[in-house]
Design an enzyme around this catalytic site. Structure first.
Site, PDB file in Angstrom:
ATOM      1  N   SER A   1       6.888  -2.210   3.635  1.00 47.75           N
ATOM      2  CA  SER A   1       5.586  -2.253   2.984  1.00 47.75           C
ATOM      3  C   SER A   1       4.477  -2.422   4.017  1.00 47.75           C
ATOM      4  CB  SER A   1       5.540  -3.427   1.995  1.00 47.75           C
ATOM      5  OG  SER A   1       4.214  -3.699   1.582  1.00 47.75           O
ATOM      6  N   LYS A   2       3.395  -1.674   3.856  1.00 50.97           N
ATOM      7  CA  LYS A   2       2.251  -1.808   4.759  1.00 50.97           C
ATOM      8  C   LYS A   2       1.651  -3.200   4.683  1.00 50.97           C
ATOM      9  CE  LYS A   2       0.847   3.056   4.721  1.00 50.97           C
ATOM     10  NZ  LYS A   2      -0.251   4.010   4.405  1.00 50.97           N
ATOM     11  N   ARG A   3       1.739  -3.811   3.519  1.00 44.19           N
ATOM     12  CA  ARG A   3       1.142  -5.135   3.334  1.00 44.19           C
ATOM     13  C   ARG A   3       1.982  -6.260   3.924  1.00 44.19           C
ATOM     14  NH1 ARG A   3      -0.922  -4.785  -3.000  1.00 44.19           N
ATOM     15  NH2 ARG A   3      -2.341  -3.006  -2.715  1.00 44.19           N
ATOM     16  N   ARG A   4       3.278  -6.001   4.077  1.00 45.03           N
ATOM     17  CA  ARG A   4       4.175  -7.089   4.490  1.00 45.03           C
ATOM     18  C   ARG A   4       4.820  -6.860   5.849  1.00 45.03           C
ATOM     19  NH1 ARG A   4       7.589  -6.643   0.385  1.00 45.03           N
ATOM     20  NH2 ARG A   4       8.760  -5.080   1.550  1.00 45.03           N
TER      21      ARG A   4
END
Length: 469
Positions: A234-237
């Site tokens: 994930s780009k966020r994680r």
């Protein structure tokens, strides 16, 4: 038939490592088949698209070896909007699609649940086009849709479980499903090699291909890339931006090699292999459909191997962006006129064996180019114990008397200083290392002192001595 594959990223953020893997797989397959690699930028999400993201895609592809001018494109999905609308009209006029003015709330109210799909309410009500009227595809009531996939066999989907999905919004603009199919048709794409996450959309897209009277492409859905917890990257994680790895100092060759191992392996008990071997041996039908673990530690080890395999001159050249602060690389802590190319060349072979990413070159050699070392205070506290001051005094006296300032002489001299005090060389050299380099670990100490020179070495040891009781 000429094989035509496509890579179709959206310019909505940094370039994902999973996308880079898909691009490489498409690139190799096209090359193996004597085919064409097409780059299509899917830029219809105007609210999120930025020109710099498009340039980022092109630059990232350049870096991993898919260079501009060697492929067809880039094309932009937005430029094909007329074909998208024309296809939607053909589907409506042929009876394969119909208009519907139901809102999401209407659907939920009839089904009694937000989790139920559309129930075909407007299938035979004869609603025509108009504001707020979405166009839905008329999914067959019976039969199955079989997706022939080079990696996953023949996934089969019951048509009755596929809802009448929207192909054009209430404002007339086609949705991604239809636009994607029409673009592939227009560009003559014969093989669609993409991530597993797109598989649920594939039966819908195949129905659209059939309804538009064109033979679907050959499908190949490569495994999803996951982190150490087996969660989809994930780009966020997670650290997923290819540019971040490039700017940290990963070599393009190491990254290419590692990405191609996510779901596939070359013959024999080996992983680090020349790119020519990967290009020759890669087979889509040998890709493992199971999720592929992106192991950053393993990638780092790969990169270290690639760095150590470089000729020294190439290693010196590869380090230049970090030594000079060029491009997207942050400037080093020294001023440009403080950098000594000859000094760096002298220690480069030593540094090459000790770093795993090129950005690590800076903390390994900064002591050579700064007026005074950047002292790691934790290292200072750990190393400068009782007796360290007297040891540094003795080291200065012994070094001053040296006739030859070379690594071997420096080592034997400091070894003798320690022996007089009942200390092994490791204990003896630790305070000297911190005094001169600011750290407890780094390049071999005596070779470093040789390059640093007598005057600067003694000045630093004396300055450290002044900090001690």
């Amino acid at each position: 038939m000429t094989v035509r594959v496509r890579f179709a990223p959206s310019p909505t953020g940094m370039f994902h490592v999973g996308g880079a893997r898909s691009a490489l797989q498409n690139w190799i397959y096209a090359k193996q088949q004597g085919g064409v690699f097409v780059l299509r930028i899917e830029d219809t999400d105007a609210a999120r698209n930025k020109p710099e993201w498009t340039e980022g895609i092109l630059s990232a592809l350049d870096w991993i070896g898919i260079s501009r001018g060697s492929y067809e494109g880039p094309y932009f999905q937005s430029e094909n909007a007329g074909e998208h609308r024309a296809a939607a009209t053909r589907l409506y006029e042929s009876g394969r699609a119909y208009y519907c003015d139901c809102t999401r709330e209407d659907v939920q109210a009839r089904t009694g649940s937000q989790y139920q799909g559309y129930d075909g309410y407007h299938r035979d009500r004869g609603l025509g086009p108009g504001p707020g009227h979405a166009l839905r595809f008329r999914t067959p009531d019976e039969g199955v849709t079989v997706v022939v996939d080079l990696i996953r066999g023949e996934p089969t989907f019951e048509n009755k479980l596929i809802e009448d999905f929207v192909i054009a919004r209430g404002d007339g603009s086609p949705v991604f499903l239809l636009a994607n199919v029409v673009d592939d048709m227009t560009m003559g794409i014969t093989h669609v090699i993409r991530a597993e996450e797109h598989l649920p959309n594939t039966p819908k897209q195949q129905l659209l291909w059939d309804a538009l009277g064109v033979k679907p492409p050959v499908w190949a859905h490569v495994p999803v890339v996951v982190n150490e917890k087996r969660q989809k990257l994930s780009k966020r994680r997670d650290k997923v931006a290819l540019e971040a790895y490039r700017d940290e100092g990963y070599l393009a060759g190491a990254m290419r090699n590692y990405l191609m191992l996510l779901g596939w392996a070359p013959s024999g008990d080996r992983e680090i292999v020349p790119w020519s071997v990967i290009e020759d041996e890669f087979r889509l039908d040998e890709v493992n459909p199971s999720p592929a673990f992106f192991d950053e530690k393993k990638l780092r080890a790969f990169n270290g191997e690639y760095i150590r395999a470089l000729p020294v001159a190439e290693f010196v050249e590869a380090c230049q962006p970090w030594l000079t602060g060029t491009g997207t690389i942050a400037p080093p802590p020294w001023q440009p006129d403080e950098f000594d190319a000859d000094a760096f060349a002298a220690v480069a072979p030593l540094a090459q064996t000790r770093i795993a990413v090129l950005s690590e070159i800076v903390p390994n050699v900064d002591f050579l180019f700064l007026a005074s070392p950047m002292i790691d205070e934790a290292a200072w506290t750990k190393t400068m114990k009782d007796g360290s001051g007297e040891l540094l005094d003795a080291a200065v006296t012994a070094f001053e008397a040296l006739e030859s300032w070379d690594a071997e002489s420096l080592k034997s001299t400091l070894e003798a200083v320690g022996a007089e005090r009942g200390l092994k060389l490791g204990k003896t050299q630790a305070p000297v290392r911190v005094a001169v380099t600011g750290r407890t670990v780094g390049l071999p100490l005596f070779e470093s002192l040789e390059v640093l020179g007598r005057e600067r070495t003694l000045t630093r040891i004396r300055a450290a001595r002044l900090r001690l009781p």
